[in-house]
Motif scaffolding. Structure first.
Motif, PDB file in Angstrom:
ATOM      1  N   HIS B 210     -82.692  17.464  90.657  1.00 21.98           N
ATOM      2  CA  HIS B 210     -82.800  16.388  91.656  1.00 21.98           C
ATOM      3  C   HIS B 210     -83.551  15.205  91.051  1.00 21.98           C
ATOM      4  N   ASP B 211     -83.833  15.323  89.752  1.00 19.47           N
ATOM      5  CA  ASP B 211     -84.709  14.351  89.109  1.00 19.47           C
ATOM      6  C   ASP B 211     -83.877  13.391  88.256  1.00 19.47           C
ATOM      7  N   LEU B 212     -83.773  12.135  88.700  1.00 18.54           N
ATOM      8  CA  LEU B 212     -82.948  11.170  87.970  1.00 18.54           C
ATOM      9  C   LEU B 212     -83.540  10.840  86.614  1.00 18.54           C
ATOM     10  N   GLY B 213     -84.855  10.958  86.498  1.00 14.88           N
ATOM     11  CA  GLY B 213     -85.508  10.706  85.216  1.00 14.88           C
ATOM     12  C   GLY B 213     -85.023  11.701  84.174  1.00 14.88           C
ATOM     13  N   VAL B 214     -84.889  12.965  84.587  1.00 18.19           N
ATOM     14  CA  VAL B 214     -84.398  14.007  83.690  1.00 18.19           C
ATOM     15  C   VAL B 214     -82.958  13.712  83.289  1.00 18.19           C
ATOM     16  N   VAL B 215     -82.160  13.265  84.263  1.00 14.93           N
ATOM     17  CA  VAL B 215     -80.758  12.945  83.996  1.00 14.93           C
ATOM     18  C   VAL B 215     -80.663  11.876  82.907  1.00 14.93           C
ATOM     19  N   ALA B 216     -81.499  10.846  83.044  1.00 13.28           N
ATOM     20  CA  ALA B 216     -81.455   9.740  82.083  1.00 13.28           C
ATOM     21  C   ALA B 216     -81.787  10.240  80.684  1.00 13.28           C
ATOM     22  N   LYS B 217     -82.698  11.219  80.575  1.00  9.13           N
ATOM     23  CA  LYS B 217     -83.130  11.691  79.262  1.00  9.13           C
ATOM     24  C   LYS B 217     -82.094  12.562  78.582  1.00  9.13           C
ATOM     25  N   ILE B 218     -81.365  13.360  79.359  1.00  9.85           N
ATOM     26  CA  ILE B 218     -80.627  14.449  78.732  1.00  9.85           C
ATOM     27  C   ILE B 218     -79.108  14.392  78.926  1.00  9.85           C
ATOM     28  N   CYS B 219     -78.627  13.698  79.995  1.00 11.12           N
ATOM     29  CA  CYS B 219     -77.210  13.855  80.346  1.00 11.12           C
ATOM     30  C   CYS B 219     -76.324  12.764  79.746  1.00 11.12           C
ATOM     31  N   ASN B 220     -75.042  13.117  79.563  1.00 17.35           N
ATOM     32  CA  ASN B 220     -74.035  12.141  79.162  1.00 17.35           C
ATOM     33  C   ASN B 220     -73.336  11.543  80.372  1.00 17.35           C
ATOM     34  N   SER B 221     -73.084  12.397  81.360  1.00 15.31           N
ATOM     35  CA  SER B 221     -72.410  11.909  82.561  1.00 15.31           C
ATOM     36  C   SER B 221     -73.021  12.613  83.773  1.00 15.31           C
ATOM     37  N   VAL B 222     -72.759  12.070  84.933  1.00 19.96           N
ATOM     38  CA  VAL B 222     -73.412  12.561  86.143  1.00 19.96           C
ATOM     39  C   VAL B 222     -72.430  12.697  87.290  1.00 19.96           C
ATOM     40  N   THR B 223     -72.667  13.726  88.118  1.00 13.43           N
ATOM     41  CA  THR B 223     -72.007  13.812  89.411  1.00 13.43           C
ATOM     42  C   THR B 223     -73.099  13.820  90.472  1.00 13.43           C
ATOM     43  N   VAL B 224     -72.954  12.948  91.462  1.00 13.13           N
ATOM     44  CA  VAL B 224     -73.925  12.927  92.551  1.00 13.13           C
ATOM     45  C   VAL B 224     -73.304  13.614  93.760  1.00 13.13           C
ATOM     46  N   LEU B 225     -74.018  14.609  94.298  1.00 15.43           N
ATOM     47  CA  LEU B 225     -73.534  15.334  95.461  1.00 15.43           C
ATOM     48  C   LEU B 225     -74.373  14.952  96.665  1.00 15.43           C
ATOM     49  N   VAL B 231     -70.223  12.074  95.784  1.00 13.59           N
ATOM     50  CA  VAL B 231     -70.249  10.676  96.220  1.00 13.59           C
ATOM     51  C   VAL B 231     -70.094   9.712  95.047  1.00 13.59           C
ATOM     52  N   GLU B 232     -70.432  10.169  93.849  1.00 18.11           N
ATOM     53  CA  GLU B 232     -70.268   9.275  92.704  1.00 18.11           C
ATOM     54  C   GLU B 232     -70.205  10.086  91.421  1.00 18.11           C
ATOM     55  N   GLN B 233     -69.371   9.632  90.506  1.00 15.72           N
ATOM     56  CA  GLN B 233     -69.204  10.319  89.230  1.00 15.72           C
ATOM     57  C   GLN B 233     -69.035   9.259  88.161  1.00 15.72           C
ATOM     58  N   ALA B 234     -69.903   9.296  87.136  1.00 19.63           N
ATOM     59  CA  ALA B 234     -69.813   8.251  86.121  1.00 19.63           C
ATOM     60  C   ALA B 234     -70.589   8.662  84.892  1.00 19.63           C
ATOM     61  N   PRO B 235     -70.321   8.017  83.747  1.00 21.63           N
ATOM     62  CA  PRO B 235     -71.199   8.181  82.592  1.00 21.63           C
ATOM     63  C   PRO B 235     -72.598   7.700  82.955  1.00 21.63           C
ATOM     64  N   VAL B 236     -73.618   8.304  82.338  1.00 21.97           N
ATOM     65  CA  VAL B 236     -74.987   8.022  82.744  1.00 21.97           C
ATOM     66  C   VAL B 236     -75.343   6.542  82.640  1.00 21.97           C
ATOM     67  N   ALA B 237     -75.008   5.949  81.478  1.00 25.63           N
ATOM     68  CA  ALA B 237     -75.395   4.551  81.267  1.00 25.63           C
ATOM     69  C   ALA B 237     -74.822   3.659  82.357  1.00 25.63           C
ATOM     70  N   GLU B 238     -73.538   3.930  82.694  1.00 26.61           N
ATOM     71  CA  GLU B 238     -72.847   3.125  83.701  1.00 26.61           C
ATOM     72  C   GLU B 238     -73.529   3.227  85.056  1.00 26.61           C
ATOM     73  N   MET B 239     -73.840   4.472  85.432  1.00 24.81           N
ATOM     74  CA  MET B 239     -74.384   4.638  86.772  1.00 24.81           C
ATOM     75  C   MET B 239     -75.800   4.086  86.850  1.00 24.81           C
ATOM     76  N   PHE B 240     -76.594   4.277  85.785  1.00 31.27           N
ATOM     77  CA  PHE B 240     -77.957   3.765  85.854  1.00 31.27           C
ATOM     78  C   PHE B 240     -77.969   2.245  85.869  1.00 31.27           C
ATOM     79  N   ALA B 241     -76.947   1.663  85.224  1.00 32.73           N
ATOM     80  CA  ALA B 241     -76.874   0.201  85.223  1.00 32.73           C
ATOM     81  C   ALA B 241     -76.492  -0.316  86.605  1.00 32.73           C
ATOM     82  N   ALA B 242     -75.506   0.344  87.244  1.00 31.45           N
ATOM     83  CA  ALA B 242     -75.049  -0.153  88.539  1.00 31.45           C
ATOM     84  C   ALA B 242     -74.557   0.974  89.423  1.00 31.45           C
ATOM     85  N   PRO B 243     -75.449   1.632  90.116  1.00 28.56           N
ATOM     86  CA  PRO B 243     -74.999   2.681  91.031  1.00 28.56           C
ATOM     87  C   PRO B 243     -74.114   2.083  92.113  1.00 28.56           C
TER      88      PRO B 243
END
Lengths: 335, 266
Positions: B210-225, B231-243
């Protein structure tokens, strides 16, 4: 370390036994009933009565009586049985093995039965099997052991005569064994015909004693198994690729056994107490049926000796269970 | 060894005669990728992991959709085939305290899976367990092997669990909030350890958090449930830039930021 703990527990048992001795000594003399009146015909000579009182020391003040009894008991002499006219110590030691073997057999049946039911119930958690286990244990628990005994006699002794209904062994066969632990001894002397005969005699009383304890074990073990199965280590074990059976038996059972063992300790003392009625019902020659006869005959020395024997049994059972915790739970081993 | 692709399509999960927990969740994890699965408590993120690993609670079942992993369909397999398919999967659990059996030594808990999955003998498995403990930088690996879980710290236990997860060279590991139960300084080390091992073993990782900070450190892509829906699925850089999704934006707003002290936690 472990020997220090055993020694400490045994020392703690001394005041407990002393308390039991005092309580029993006073109680059997306070409750109505007169041992001398039980052994003489009605309208006996007053002189005879007085002589009998003097013979058993019942004419002295209760404090003196206790002092004399305690001094002798400290040397292992618990006096003479009034009704059987034999030494109490010898009587108890000749009857105790029968009860110990019955209790051991019943406890084994209870643990195996209760354990199997609990494991089966958990394996079928949330399905019909679990409900069936709950229903069966609920029913078994609601019927006391002596009623099970009577029901077994009617069902498997009379209607369908599968098992002998009384005694400890077939009296027509000469045993020729050295000890009174005839089940154990006949087994190790490879006289398995005798062993089978003794087991057949034991089956109904042992199962009657075991059923309530087994049902209790099944209930407690099942609920603590359910708790353990929800732990992450049980889930992880399934992720590792182990079957449900494996997870229940190899992972959860040992941890679930710890709370069950403490309950079994308390319940096992009830089982020992249950032998009193069960042995009487099945005419089983142990200290339980001896106790009933002793009470009926107001045999004060025998009652005292028997109750102390029961007390020692309870203390030993609890000591053994206490030690088994450390075996089961590594966290307690260094504590 | 390298990771394998995971394709979850339209996965629906419900409590028997009860509410639906997952509504048609789809997600894709590419080989060797770290995929974050984010959402608040109760969003269903752990449920996705449990579906994949085949450890759903008693009254919960899959009602639709498919899970394809390493070319095999996992939904609808019987229990034995399901267990066999699980050989390429592993789990790093959330709570290192309850994930180790208190009455078994570390060595037996690490080697049982290797003997089962890799067919190793006890001594081969013990040697491999020792090597894995070295790999997770645990102090005194030989000593740790013969200890009971209660004799280890939380961080050490989590290292043991990570070593166990990687020991059979699975193609995909589900990490279910592996740092939540640890204190902050240990969290950082554990996270780095998981990332390093994931890279050196080329394992795919489904990282539930549930920790977005952890996601930024370790993940390549994300799914938000949220409430069982993607509700959203994107590569990490993309989503952190513009959710894009309002819920994701709210999640970002709820993350405390040291550079904006006193911000309102939504």
């Amino acid at each position: 370390m472990i020997f220090r703990r055993i020694l400490l527990r045994l020392l703690q048992a001394i005041p407990t036994l002393a308390g039991v001795a005092i309580l029993v000594f006073v109680l059997v003399r306070v409750v109505p009933g007169d041992p001398v009146a039980m052994m003489i015909p009605p309208g006996a000579d007053a002189d005879v009565v007085a002589r009998l009182y003097a013979q058993y020391g019942l004419d002295k003040p209760i404090l003196t009586q206790f002092g004399l009894w305690a001094a002798a008991a400290a040397h292992g002499d618990f006096g003479m049985s009034i009704s059987l006219r034999q030494g109490v110590t010898g009587l108890i030691f000749s009857r105790l093995p029968a009860t110990l073997e019955l209790v051991a057999f019943a406890a084994t049946v209870a643990v195996v039965l209760g354990g199997a039911l609990a494991v089966f119930g958990i394996r079928h958690a949330g399905r019909f099997g679990e409900g069936a286990v709950d229903a069966v244990t609920g029913f078994v628990l609601s019927v006391p052991d002596f009623l099970w005994g009577l029901a077994f006699i009617v069902a498997f002794g009379v209607l369908v005569p599968l098992f002998p209904i009384s005694g400890r062994n077939d009296p027509s066969q000469a045993l020729g064994l050295a000890s009174d632990f005839i089940l154990t001894e006949s087994f190790f002397r490879l006289r398995w015909g005798v062993t089978a005969d003794i087991l057949a005699h034991m089956t109904m009383p042992a199962i009657a004693l075991a059923l309530p304890l087994g049902a209790m074990i099944a209930r407690v073990l099942k609920s603590s198994l359910a708790e353990q199965m929800a732990q992450d280590y049980a889930l992880l074990s399934r992720v590792k690729g182990f079957s449900r059976w494996h997870v229940i038996v190899a992972e959860a059972l040992r941890n679930a056994a710890i709370p069950t063992v403490s309950l079994t300790g308390v319940q096992l003392t009830f089982l020992v107490g249950g032998t009193v009625l069960i042995e009487k019902i099945f005419s089983y020659p142990g200290i339980g049926s001896l106790a009933i006869d002793a009470v009926v005959n107001r045999d004060l020395p025998l009652i005292q000796g028997l109750i102390l024997t029961f007390a020692v049994l309870f203390i030993l059972i609890n000591l053994l269970l206490d030690l088994s915790y450390a075996m089961l739970d590594p966290r307690l081993r260094h504590a | 060894m390298s990771g394998a692709a995971l394709d979850i399509t339209n996965l629906s999960v419900a409590i028997r005669r009860g509410p639906t927990l997952l509504h048609g969740v789809s997600l894709h994890v590419a080989p060797g990728e770290v995929h974050g699965l984010v959402g608040m408590s109760g969003a269903g993120k752990s449920m996705v992991g449990r579906c994949l690993l085949g450890i759903l609670p008693a009254r919960v079942g899959i009602t639709g959709g498919s899970i394809r992993f390493a070319g095999q369909e996992l939904v609808g397999l019987n229990e034995r085939d399901r267990r066999r398919a699980g050989a390429q999967l592993a789990l790093i659990p959330q709570d290192p305290l309850s994930a180790l059996n208190p009455s078994r030594r570390i060595v037996s808990q690490m080697t049982d899976v290797m003997r089962l999955r890799l067919g190793l003998t006890q001594s081969e498995a013990t040697a491999r367990a020792l090597a894995m403990l070295h790999e997770v930088h645990i102090r005194d690996p030989e000593g740790v092997l013969h200890r009971y879980p209660h004799e280890l710290s939380g961080g050490m236990r989590q290292r043991v669990l990570i070593a166990t997860a990687f020991a059979c060279e699975p193609k995909l590991i589900v990490a279910d909030e592996p740092t939540t139960a640890l204190d902050v300084t240990v969290q950082k080390q554990i996270l780095r350890l998981i990332r390093d091992l994931q890279r050196s073993h080329q394992t795919s990782l489904l990282f539930v958090t549930h920790d977005l900070g952890v996601v930024a450190k370790i993940c390549n892509s994300v799914t938000v449930l949220n409430a069982g829906r993607v509700v959203e699925q994107a590569p990490v850089a993309e989503m952190f830039a513009a959710p894009k999704d309002p819920y994701t934006q709210a999640l970002f707003a709820a993350t405390p930021r040291y550079d904006q002290p006193g911000g309102v936690v939504a």
